[in-house]
Design a protein around this motif. Sequence first.
Motif: not given
Lengths: 71, 502
Positions: B82-95, B104-109, B253-256, B411-416
Amino acid sequence: MFNFDWLSGVSQETAKMIFLSLYALIGFLVLLLPTEYVYQGIAKEDRHWWNNLKLWSIAVLSILASIYNHF
Amino acid sequence: MLAGIDYFIVIAYIIGMLLLGLYFKKFVNSSEDYFLGGKSLPFWAIGMSIVVSDIGALDFVGVSGQAYRYGISVGNFDWVGSVPAMLLAAFIFIPYFWRGGMYTIPEYLGRRYNQKVRTIASVTWILFFALDLGVLFWASAVLLNVLMGWPIWISIVATAGVVGLYTYFGGITAVIMTDVVQFVIMFIGGFALVFLSLYEVGGWDNMVDKIATMGPEYRNHFDIIQPQDTKSPFPWTGILFGLTFVMANAYMIGNQSIVQRCLTAKNEWHAKASMIFGSALKMFIPILVLFPGLMAVVVHPGLADGDQALPMMIKSILPPGLVGLMFAAFFAGLMSSVDSLLNSTATLFTKDIYEPFIKKGADDKHYLKVGQITTLVLLLIGVATSPISSDFPGIYVAIQTFMSYFQGPIFAILLLGIFWKRTTEWGGLSALVIGIGFAVYLNVFKEQFFTIEDPFLYISWWSFLLGFIINVVVSLLTKKHTEEQLKGLVFSSKILVENKKL
């Protein structure tokens, strides 16, 4: 290959060090973030050390590392 | 069995939750209120909500059962998982998601790749959530059956009725604010069981000594890092590659149902802080859900089914009053998981399926109503599908199995998608379709490929890797997107200093 047999020679202690190194790396990357970025959303006059999200993150990572170090 | 005071506590809790949830009905005037809480919620409420919605019947019953069988290594799911993923989400994806005003996440995709990717991702999540609902209902029925002797179907229908009402009327604000109360009750009830169980086994050190003398199968019970050749589902290689690198990130990061909570934050700082605060709270979860399972090894050795460990501990350790509180805590976990799934799935269906494909350009009240009706339909599907989970040996493993089919490829398509400009719509689409297909294939023929008991961690890693490679190769062979198409969708170091220019 699917079972990571090629890593069977790695001991549990070494594996634990890999996890601890990962936490240290994440902490280092967090410290590299610009301070302005972690405060984004808070007015300049309301920014204090206790709402610095870098400090929150380092605290969480430190607790996590101590758990893995203990067990 | 419950005493009179226990019944009182449980009934007071259920009525309290219902009234609190219904109170938030008055704040729902638009679809944004219903799905994003009017973007007005504080970090502490969101953080608690993220944590409590993630631990429900599955963790109370399933993780205790896993801890009974495999020991403390199950804690990896809430710590490194949980912790490393939540930090990555907090600083990169969520903003990115928060600033983009996404639902929704699919909206981003969809914006990053194309409408097909959005639809596949959305339909996949909807299916997963619907199955997840069934598993949650079944888990509640197992506990109710052991504790109170209630018939399975009565337990399922009662749970569905209470949660359905406040989720239907109050939307995500009701979901999050009831989660806050549920979080508090869960922690009080959970810690009461832990402290009394510790007393029963004579303290932590005594418990460790006793388990160590119980035979060779308990040799690694207190090793958080399990060897690569362990027969348990948690070898360190699976924890590192499958859980830390893929499943944890895909989940956070990818869970709605997780990300949607952060999108309700009142500003960007609150959105980031909610994830980090949640990661801090997450570290306490193994104490609540894992320790009772470990202590059951001493108190109730030789149980045929590990999932019975927690119910047996509640029955044998807790006095009247605290049984009711623990039961309310369990119910809190269950309700918070169910309400999140209901609201998130209604959001996915309304925004990603109904709005683009069934009725474009309707007024906002119409979409609000669609969201509410979807909530009701999902409730019925969850109740109807709950017996499926009884076919799986461990409730928790069942849910991981469902997730491992598509966590890796998504996660592969979100990351790339967020880190590599060159990724194209065809790259994303092929990665998603082939990656999910590969995960299903590995699951069906797992005995031929894997040596561990349940290889869901390995499956998520290999399907991620294949999805990643397919995405890169196909993207390089197809036409790249223009700068205009990618504006505000791909990570740039500029985000760190020029926040307004996304």
